[in-house]
Enzyme design. Structure first.
Site, PDB file in Angstrom:
ATOM      1  N   LYS A  25     -28.075 -13.637  -2.883  1.00 18.54           N
ATOM      2  CA  LYS A  25     -26.718 -13.080  -2.932  1.00 18.54           C
ATOM      3  C   LYS A  25     -26.684 -11.722  -2.219  1.00 18.54           C
ATOM      4  O   LYS A  25     -25.753 -11.430  -1.467  1.00 18.54           O
ATOM      5  CB  LYS A  25     -26.251 -12.918  -4.383  1.00 18.54           C
ATOM      6  CG  LYS A  25     -25.946 -14.244  -5.067  1.00 18.54           C
ATOM      7  CD  LYS A  25     -25.722 -14.069  -6.560  1.00 18.54           C
ATOM      8  CE  LYS A  25     -25.728 -15.428  -7.274  1.00 18.54           C
ATOM      9  NZ  LYS A  25     -25.802 -15.332  -8.725  1.00 18.54           N
ATOM     10  N   GLN A  67     -25.739 -12.206 -14.291  1.00 22.88           N
ATOM     11  CA  GLN A  67     -26.638 -13.316 -13.960  1.00 22.88           C
ATOM     12  C   GLN A  67     -27.163 -13.996 -15.224  1.00 22.88           C
ATOM     13  O   GLN A  67     -27.669 -13.335 -16.124  1.00 22.88           O
ATOM     14  CB  GLN A  67     -27.810 -12.766 -13.124  1.00 22.88           C
ATOM     15  CG  GLN A  67     -28.735 -13.819 -12.577  1.00 22.88           C
ATOM     16  CD  GLN A  67     -28.099 -14.688 -11.496  1.00 22.88           C
ATOM     17  OE1 GLN A  67     -27.401 -14.194 -10.614  1.00 22.88           O
ATOM     18  NE2 GLN A  67     -28.321 -15.992 -11.555  1.00 22.88           N
ATOM     19  N   ASP A  79     -17.134 -15.137 -11.169  1.00 27.06           N
ATOM     20  CA  ASP A  79     -17.820 -16.360 -11.594  1.00 27.06           C
ATOM     21  C   ASP A  79     -16.891 -17.269 -12.403  1.00 27.06           C
ATOM     22  O   ASP A  79     -17.208 -18.435 -12.641  1.00 27.06           O
ATOM     23  CB  ASP A  79     -19.048 -16.007 -12.444  1.00 27.06           C
ATOM     24  CG  ASP A  79     -20.339 -16.004 -11.624  1.00 27.06           C
ATOM     25  OD1 ASP A  79     -20.353 -16.645 -10.564  1.00 27.06           O
ATOM     26  OD2 ASP A  79     -21.300 -15.357 -12.061  1.00 27.06           O
TER      27      ASP A  79
END
Ligand code: NAP
Length: 273
Positions: A48, A92, A115
């Protein structure tokens, strides 16, 4: 048989995203919170951040100790919510056990929840309202659209019911008039469902889980699963076994994975649009 080339499609999407980013009069900022030292997370985060650099996005990694408390994570999220240089926040997964990840997802303000895992983002999806859609389900839909797969009236067997993959994807598929059967570890006689499906989407995380005898002729197979065998990344589908039975298939790596990453940046851009 055609292989869905997620790498190619994601590169095309990312170059469109870059064009738009280049025209902005501000530098986009992405915050990634990583708690602990999960090895797979490390690889995803590195990818990322590499993409951030390529796209001219400021990637900010907040790497916190394994023993970080839930309160400390929430304090950081609240600080990032109020930071104008940050346009998207990723927490994460997985996180250590002392942290309730759902509670933390819900502390991210909806515009920065790229997300799409907060109650508000998931609720918007359920109600067909605008909002961030989680990256893997959105990436799967983009891939199907790129290859002009008509979902209307198709039967889809979706093997997963997590909030990361199955639940959002179920909603996106029914929105497009597919008939979706959602299977999971308590499903009995799974192959009866897979064999009847025009499209099988597997996100189980078990290598060689989907074999030829579970599919009908001409099936479309989307392999979301990621596992590692001797350091090699593999999906759920026994790729070589099913090749002569399927019409379309995604490879692993190079299928859904790159699409997921592309959607992060598409969502990041949408944060400010
Ligand atoms: P998860 O929460 O563990 O979901 C796994 C799903 O598989 C669950 O719904 C589970 O059922 C089901 N399952 C397990 N064993 C089964 C069986 N024998 N028969 C039928 N269903 C079974 O994991 P996740 O976070 O959703 O991720 C799933 C997989 O996708 C993992 O391999 C992950 O690495 C991968 N993934 C890939 C991407 C990508 O970008 N390509 C992104 C996200 C995740 P229960 O609900 O009953 O437990």
């Amino acid at each position: 048989m055609e292989i869905f080339d997620g790498k190619k499609v994601s590169n095309e999407i990312l170059s469109e995203v870059k064009e738009k980013i280049d025209k902005l009069n501000k530098k986009l900022g992405l915050a990634i919170i990583w708690v602990g030292n999960n090895e797979a997370s490390h690889i995803y985060i590195k990818n990322k951040l590499k993409r951030c650099e390529e796209l001219g996005v400021k990637g900010n990694l907040y790497h916190l100790d394994e023993n970080t408390t839930e309160e400390e994570v929430i304090t950081l999220i609240e600080k990032l919510n109020n930071d104008n240089s940050i346009d998207g926040i990723i927490l994460q997964s997985p996180v250590p056990n002392q942290i309730d990840i759902i509670k933390c997802f819900n502390k991210i303000i909806p515009s920065k929840d790229i997300d799409g895992f907060s109650n508000i983002s998931l609720g918007n999806l359920l109600l067909d309202k605008p909002g961030h859609i989680s990256c893997t389900p959105k990436g799967v839909m983009k891939l199907l659209d790129y290859y002009h797969i008509n979902l209307d009236g198709k039967s889809v067997c979706l093997i997963n019911r997590s909030i990361i993959v199955g639940k959002p994807l179920f909603n996106l598929l029914i929105r497009r008039n597919a008939t979706v059967t959602m299977c999971h570890s308590h499903t009995k006689n799974l192959s009866e469902y897979t064999k009847n499906a025009d499209i099988v989407i597997s996100a189980v995380g078990k290598p060689k889980f989907i074999t030829k005898n579970m599919l009908k002729d001409g099936a479309i197979v989307i392999d979301v699963g990621i596992s590692r065998i001797d350091g090699k990344v593999v999906g759920d589908v026994d790729f070589d076994d099913v090749l002569d039975k399927v019409a379309y298939i995604t490879p692993v790596p190079g299928g859904v994975g790159p699409m997921t990453v592309a959607m992060i940046f598409e969502n990041l851009l949408e944060s400010i649009e």
